[in-house]
Write a protein that holds these residues in place. Structure first.
Motif, mmCIF file in Angstrom:
data_model
loop_
_atom_site.group_PDB
_atom_site.id
_atom_site.type_symbol
_atom_site.label_atom_id
_atom_site.label_comp_id
_atom_site.label_asym_id
_atom_site.label_seq_id
_atom_site.Cartn_x
_atom_site.Cartn_y
_atom_site.Cartn_z
ATOM 1 N N ASN A 57 -13.949 -1.422 5.776
ATOM 2 C CA ASN A 57 -14.700 -1.045 4.567
ATOM 3 C C ASN A 57 -13.749 -0.747 3.408
ATOM 4 N N PHE A 58 -12.649 -0.048 3.721
ATOM 5 C CA PHE A 58 -11.639 0.254 2.695
ATOM 6 C C PHE A 58 -11.117 -1.053 2.094
ATOM 7 N N ASN A 59 -10.838 -2.047 2.967
ATOM 8 C CA ASN A 59 -10.289 -3.313 2.484
ATOM 9 C C ASN A 59 -11.245 -4.034 1.540
ATOM 10 N N LYS A 60 -12.558 -3.880 1.815
ATOM 11 C CA LYS A 60 -13.536 -4.515 0.912
ATOM 12 C C LYS A 60 -13.414 -3.918 -0.483
ATOM 13 N N ALA A 61 -13.264 -2.585 -0.540
ATOM 14 C CA ALA A 61 -13.133 -1.921 -1.837
ATOM 15 C C ALA A 61 -11.807 -2.313 -2.505
ATOM 16 N N VAL A 62 -10.757 -2.425 -1.703
ATOM 17 C CA VAL A 62 -9.435 -2.821 -2.232
ATOM 18 C C VAL A 62 -9.548 -4.168 -2.936
ATOM 19 N N GLU A 63 -10.314 -5.071 -2.317
ATOM 20 C CA GLU A 63 -10.480 -6.409 -2.877
ATOM 21 C C GLU A 63 -11.231 -6.349 -4.209
ATOM 22 N N VAL A 64 -12.321 -5.581 -4.219
ATOM 23 C CA VAL A 64 -13.112 -5.465 -5.454
ATOM 24 C C VAL A 64 -12.262 -4.863 -6.569
ATOM 25 N N LEU A 65 -11.479 -3.828 -6.207
ATOM 26 C CA LEU A 65 -10.684 -3.112 -7.213
ATOM 27 C C LEU A 65 -9.395 -3.821 -7.578
ATOM 28 N N LYS A 66 -9.041 -4.824 -6.764
ATOM 29 C CA LYS A 66 -7.723 -5.472 -6.876
ATOM 30 C C LYS A 66 -6.643 -4.386 -6.864
ATOM 31 N N LEU A 67 -6.762 -3.495 -5.902
ATOM 32 C CA LEU A 67 -5.846 -2.351 -5.803
ATOM 33 C C LEU A 67 -4.439 -2.826 -5.466
ATOM 34 N N ASP A 68 -3.456 -2.212 -6.094
ATOM 35 C CA ASP A 68 -2.053 -2.525 -5.831
ATOM 36 C C ASP A 68 -1.787 -2.482 -4.320
ATOM 37 N N ALA A 69 -1.112 -3.488 -3.803
ATOM 38 C CA ALA A 69 -0.874 -3.591 -2.357
ATOM 39 C C ALA A 69 -0.060 -2.411 -1.831
ATOM 40 N N ASN A 70 0.848 -1.882 -2.665
ATOM 41 C CA ASN A 70 1.658 -0.730 -2.222
ATOM 42 C C ASN A 70 0.794 0.512 -2.028
ATOM 43 N N VAL A 71 -0.130 0.709 -2.975
ATOM 44 C CA VAL A 71 -1.025 1.875 -2.889
ATOM 45 C C VAL A 71 -1.935 1.715 -1.665
ATOM 46 N N ALA A 72 -2.482 0.510 -1.507
ATOM 47 C CA ALA A 72 -3.394 0.262 -0.382
ATOM 48 C C ALA A 72 -2.689 0.516 0.947
ATOM 49 N N ALA A 73 -1.439 0.061 1.035
ATOM 50 C CA ALA A 73 -0.698 0.243 2.296
ATOM 51 C C ALA A 73 -0.540 1.725 2.599
ATOM 52 N N ARG A 74 -0.293 2.528 1.556
ATOM 53 C CA ARG A 74 -0.133 3.975 1.758
ATOM 54 C C ARG A 74 -1.441 4.613 2.199
ATOM 55 N N LEU A 75 -2.539 4.168 1.563
ATOM 56 C CA LEU A 75 -3.830 4.816 1.820
ATOM 57 C C LEU A 75 -4.464 4.387 3.140
ATOM 58 N N ARG A 76 -3.967 3.307 3.728
ATOM 59 C CA ARG A 76 -4.513 2.874 5.016
ATOM 60 C C ARG A 76 -4.103 3.798 6.157
ATOM 61 N N ARG A 77 -3.112 4.660 5.886
ATOM 62 C CA ARG A 77 -2.588 5.538 6.944
ATOM 63 C C ARG A 77 -2.778 7.004 6.563
ATOM 64 N N PRO A 78 -2.977 7.865 7.577
ATOM 65 C CA PRO A 78 -3.007 9.297 7.268
ATOM 66 C C PRO A 78 -1.608 9.791 6.909
ATOM 67 N N GLU A 79 -1.563 10.898 6.150
ATOM 68 C CA GLU A 79 -0.254 11.461 5.786
ATOM 69 C C GLU A 79 0.348 12.258 6.943
ATOM 70 N N ARG A 80 -0.502 12.924 7.700
ATOM 71 C CA ARG A 80 0.015 13.752 8.807
ATOM 72 C C ARG A 80 -1.006 13.794 9.929
ATOM 73 N N VAL A 81 -0.474 13.733 11.172
ATOM 74 C CA VAL A 81 -1.341 13.748 12.357
ATOM 75 C C VAL A 81 -0.789 14.772 13.331
ATOM 76 N N LEU A 82 -1.634 15.686 13.761
ATOM 77 C CA LEU A 82 -1.183 16.695 14.729
ATOM 78 C C LEU A 82 -2.087 16.628 15.959
ATOM 79 N N VAL A 83 -1.460 16.476 17.112
ATOM 80 C CA VAL A 83 -2.211 16.474 18.381
ATOM 81 C C VAL A 83 -1.764 17.700 19.162
ATOM 82 N N VAL A 84 -2.725 18.510 19.605
ATOM 83 C CA VAL A 84 -2.359 19.756 20.280
ATOM 84 C C VAL A 84 -3.043 19.867 21.642
#
Ligand SMILES: NC(=O)C1=CN([C@@H]2O[C@H](COP(=O)(O)OP(=O)(O)OC[C@H]3O[C@@H](n4cnc5c(N)ncnc54)[C@H](O)[C@@H]3O)[C@@H](O)[C@H]2O)C=CC1
Ligand SMILES: O=C(O)CCC(=O)C(=O)O
Length: 437
Positions: A33-60
């Protein structure tokens, strides 16, 4: 960004996220779904690559001594997707289905949700893989306190603020606040929202998500020229979100033809007494088992298949699939639940002309009043219920109108339009902060 034709240097091993969350079908669907919006917005590929991943993940690991004396070790998660617009924000889910992929997916959705409705907050989510119905009161309190201790290093009133989600409620939030405060050596009410009013919670937070769902239905009905008071509706999931949404619809004169909880569906095309069902659930530990009226069927999905004007999924995700979408018979699909609709079903329902109010908008009432709670707590000054209700409605109706506008200008679906609005804001803020300059 212009793509170079020269072979790329290999900077690192293949994406480690692939082995962690990337393989999860739920995460893949969210990214689709995110990729569909990226296409519509023609979002910068660098920004999209960053936003496809979480910034931090903690498993406890969360050890709990059970009532029979043995120690059970549960797995908990806190995922922080993006804090460009403000502190990470998102609920905590207790369910056996919780896994890293699901939590990462829900955290990403929170980023678009808070951005879409214009809150100064980011996106996060947490959860524990547990069936809370199998635990005693003491066991679930111990689980919550230990989980809080384990995620304490990364949460806080200015960094990451949890809230209720499926399987958790006000009382869990009070335990989280108490445990976090004890670790800090001082009262820290702002670490969590969705608290009981007596311990710094906000009026209407408990009702906010369900109310918000119906405010969005009001707007959709206006847009489509439908009189809500003459509609029939069905609700799948009868907890916090589903029960309040059902009461709000009934208060407008709409007729409830089906409801479901985890134990099955109650169906009556002549109409069910919503207030009586809510009262029954409240006095029977949340369950609808044994309620006298309507026909009770074991399969909860039957509530989704009831013929109605407004269908409100308000339970778990992924319930409307490519396989069962043809059985959905409604005019408005109001996604109270997070991610109830799979991508294939989304396309089919849109092609059939069903008006979908996407989750990131439809259930945003909860986080909106969470934001109000955070603000009120910070000021030590609390608003009246009327004030909160008006502000909530105004934020959601404005976001709804913006979604319709974006749909028109981009020629896209309600879901992609809502995502585009959220993503655009995050992109703008990241650039203003000098990232991806
Ligand atoms: N609580 C909140 O403020 C918010 C909740 N949501 C979403 O709304 C949905 C419901 O959350 P809550 O009402 O808070 O949860 P809850 O724990 O209060 O209630 C969940 C309800 O769903 C039912 N249920 C669980 N599994 C089911 C299944 N497989 N089939 C049918 N029914 C099932 C349960 O029996 C219960 O009636 C979730 O998707 C959650 O992420 C979204 C935004 C905010
Ligand atoms: O109230 C909040 O902070 C978050 C609620 C939530 O988890 C959601 O909107 O999915």
């Amino acid at each position: 960004m212009t793509e170079s034709t020269a072979p790329r240097r290999s900077y690192r091993a293949p994406d480690p996220g692939e082995h962690l969350w990337g393989a999860s079908p739920i995460y893949r669907r969210t990214v689709e779904n995110f990729n569909k919006a990226v296409e519509v917005l023609k979002l910068d590929a660098n920004v999209a690559a960053r936003l496809r991943r979480p910034e931090r993940v903690l498993v406890v690991s969360v050890p709990v001594r059970m009532d029979d004396g043995h120690v059970e070790v549960f797995t908990g998660y806190r995922v922080q997707h993006n804090d460009s617009c403000g502190p990470y924000k998102g609920g905590i889910r207790y369910s056996v289905d919780v896994d890293l992929g699901e939590v990462c997916s829900l955290a990403m959705q929170m980023t678009w949700k808070t951005a879409l409705v214009g809150l100064p907050l980011g996106g996060a989510k947490g959860g524990v893989s547990v069936d809370p119905r199998m635990l005693s009161y003491r066991e679930v309190q111990d689980l919550t306190r230990r989980y809080t201790s384990e995620i304490s290093p990364i949460i806080g009133p200015e960094t990451d603020i949890p809230a209720p989600d499926m399987g958790t409620s006000e009382r869990h939030m009070a335990w989280i606040m108490d445990t976090y405060s004890a670790r800090q050596g001082k009262l820290s009410q702002g670490v969590v929202t969705g608290k009981p009013v007596d311990v710094g919670g906000s009026l209407l937070r408990r009702e906010a998500t369900g109310k918000g769902v119906v405010y969005c239905i009001d707007e959709a009905a206006k847009h489509l020229g439908i009189d809500v008071s003459k509609t029939t509706f069905a609700v799948h999931g009868f907890g916090n979100v589903g029960s309040v949404a059902a009461l709000e619809m009934a208060a407008r004169g709409a007729k409830c033809v089906a409801v479901a909880d985890v134990g099955g569906a109650l169906i009556d095309p002549r109409g069910l007494d919503v207030a009586a069902i809510v009262k029954y659930a409240e006095t029977h530990n949340g369950t609808l088992d044994g309620f006298a009226d309507g026909s009770r069927v074991a399969d909860p999905l039957q509530a989704l298949y009831a013929k109605c004007d407004v269908l409100i999924p308000a339970a778990t995700g992924n319930v409307i699939t490519g396989e069962n979408a043809h059985k959905i018979d409604c005019r408005i699909l109001a996604e109270g639940a997070n991610a109830p609709t799979m991508v294939a079903a989304d396309t089919e329902l849109q092609n059939r002309g069903v008006f979908i109010i996407p989750d990131v908008l439809c259930n945003a009432g909860g986080v909106t009043v969470s934001y109000f709670e955070w603000v009120q707590g910070g000021m030590h000054f609390f608003w009246s219920a009327d004030e909160i209700d008006q502000r909530l409605r105004s934020i959601l109706t404005t976001a709804f109108a913006r979604m319709l506008e974006e749909m028109k200008t981009s020629g896209t679906s309600t879901r992609v339009a809502a995502l585009c609005l959220g993503i655009k804001r995050v992109d703008r803020v990241m650039r203003a902060r000098g990232l991806f300059a």
